[in-house]
Design a protein around this motif. Sequence first.
Motif, short mmCIF file in Angstrom:
data_model
loop_
_atom_site.label_atom_id
_atom_site.label_comp_id
_atom_site.label_asym_id
_atom_site.label_seq_id
_atom_site.Cartn_x
_atom_site.Cartn_y
_atom_site.Cartn_z
N CYS A 108 0.79 -1.17 -0.13
CA CYS A 108 0.07 0.02 0.08
C CYS A 108 0.77 1.46 0.03
O CYS A 108 0.46 2.05 -0.56
CB CYS A 108 -0.96 -0.05 1.09
SG CYS A 108 -2.15 -1.10 1.39
N ALA A 125 -6.11 -4.78 2.39
CA ALA A 125 -5.88 -3.39 1.29
C ALA A 125 -6.14 -2.30 1.95
O ALA A 125 -6.90 -1.48 1.65
CB ALA A 125 -7.14 -3.67 -0.01
N GLN A 135 -15.91 -2.82 5.16
CA GLN A 135 -14.97 -2.36 3.98
C GLN A 135 -13.77 -1.76 4.29
O GLN A 135 -13.42 -1.48 5.25
CB GLN A 135 -16.24 -1.09 3.41
CG GLN A 135 -17.47 -1.69 3.20
CD GLN A 135 -17.56 -2.71 2.06
OE1 GLN A 135 -16.86 -2.61 1.14
NE2 GLN A 135 -18.38 -3.81 2.16
N ALA A 136 -12.72 -1.95 3.01
CA ALA A 136 -11.57 -1.28 3.24
C ALA A 136 -11.69 0.21 3.00
O ALA A 136 -12.42 0.72 2.29
CB ALA A 136 -10.62 -1.86 2.28
N PRO A 138 -10.38 3.27 1.33
CA PRO A 138 -9.49 3.60 0.21
C PRO A 138 -8.35 4.53 0.23
O PRO A 138 -7.37 4.45 0.02
CB PRO A 138 -10.30 3.95 -1.03
CG PRO A 138 -11.58 4.31 -0.21
CD PRO A 138 -11.73 3.45 0.97
N THR A 176 -13.07 -8.61 -0.75
CA THR A 176 -13.17 -7.02 -0.59
C THR A 176 -11.67 -6.82 -0.82
O THR A 176 -11.44 -5.65 -1.66
CB THR A 176 -13.73 -6.86 0.93
OG1 THR A 176 -15.05 -6.97 1.12
CG2 THR A 176 -13.55 -5.13 0.90
N GLN A 179 -10.94 -7.17 -4.66
CA GLN A 179 -11.56 -6.47 -5.52
C GLN A 179 -11.09 -4.81 -5.31
O GLN A 179 -10.80 -4.03 -6.40
CB GLN A 179 -12.96 -6.21 -4.96
CG GLN A 179 -13.88 -5.45 -5.77
CD GLN A 179 -15.18 -5.46 -5.50
OE1 GLN A 179 -15.59 -4.97 -4.48
NE2 GLN A 179 -16.06 -5.55 -6.44
N ARG A 180 -10.35 -4.38 -4.04
CA ARG A 180 -9.88 -3.15 -3.99
C ARG A 180 -8.48 -3.37 -4.77
O ARG A 180 -8.16 -2.23 -5.42
CB ARG A 180 -9.50 -2.95 -2.58
CG ARG A 180 -8.98 -1.71 -2.20
CD ARG A 180 -9.52 -0.26 -2.73
NE ARG A 180 -8.94 0.79 -2.70
CZ ARG A 180 -8.98 1.95 -3.58
NH1 ARG A 180 -9.73 1.88 -4.46
NH2 ARG A 180 -8.17 3.05 -3.20
N TRP A 181 -7.41 -4.36 -4.58
CA TRP A 181 -6.33 -4.38 -5.33
C TRP A 181 -6.61 -4.57 -6.95
O TRP A 181 -5.87 -3.86 -7.60
CB TRP A 181 -5.62 -5.59 -4.86
CG TRP A 181 -4.77 -5.33 -3.62
CD1 TRP A 181 -4.96 -5.88 -2.18
CD2 TRP A 181 -3.79 -4.42 -3.50
NE1 TRP A 181 -4.23 -5.30 -1.50
CE2 TRP A 181 -3.33 -4.62 -1.98
CE3 TRP A 181 -2.84 -3.88 -4.30
CZ2 TRP A 181 -1.97 -3.94 -1.79
CZ3 TRP A 181 -1.83 -3.38 -3.74
CH2 TRP A 181 -1.58 -3.35 -2.48
#
Length: 242
Positions: A108, A125, A135-136, A138, A176, A179-181
């Motif tokens: 990150c 993430a 949820q991550a 962002p 999750t 998906q973020r990555w």
Amino acid sequence: MPLVILLHGSTGTGAEMLRDSHLADTADRHGFVVVAPDGGIAAARGFVWNIPGVPTVTGTMPPKDARDDVAYLTGLADRLVATGCVDGRRVYVTGLSGGGRMASWLGCVVARRFAAIAPVVGLRAGRPLTSDRTQADPATCRPKVPLPLLAFAGDADTTNPITGGGAPYWQYAQATALQRWAVLNGCSEPYARNLNATVYEQGYARCPDGATVATRVTRGGQHSWSVVDNEVMWAFLSRHRR
């Protein structure tokens, strides 16, 4: 030679991680350097890693005077490159559990230092959102360059469940994080496939510069290095250069 930094799990040590992973044997077969340092915060019988803003397994935040493990690990890589024995374009990081979270955090915040990462039972993430821990956040994971990623996990892991929950630093599901990555790496094609009777892979393809994002999940796999195929991990890491 290529370099793999191997990060132990929470309250473990580098020596234990070398013993349990057998990654030194893989290094001997394929010709890379593996180093297994200790985390910067003493805890129980070993050490934990300092991930800012994330509680350790003791339930407390890292002390304000704790060693900066991002600076320590990137500095370690730089020192080894400076010896002339390590190729600065082929530096990789993997780690188990808390070491997997630390490997994710390095991706990150200092993605340029690493050619690829391979977190084990600890893919993240960024930190969970304060308002919704499923949820991550962002804002806490913004790598400046795409970073290829292959994670390993077990679907019977009750310590860091791939479906989410568990300790405060875990919470959101592995899907999750994946998906973020995928968003961070610009991937556009999700996929899932069975590799054999006990392992399946989920991930994202069609990523610029081959920065694919995937996880291999062992059915019945527990919270240990047993979910990793070292040959598969090295085959993935070795394909990438920074």
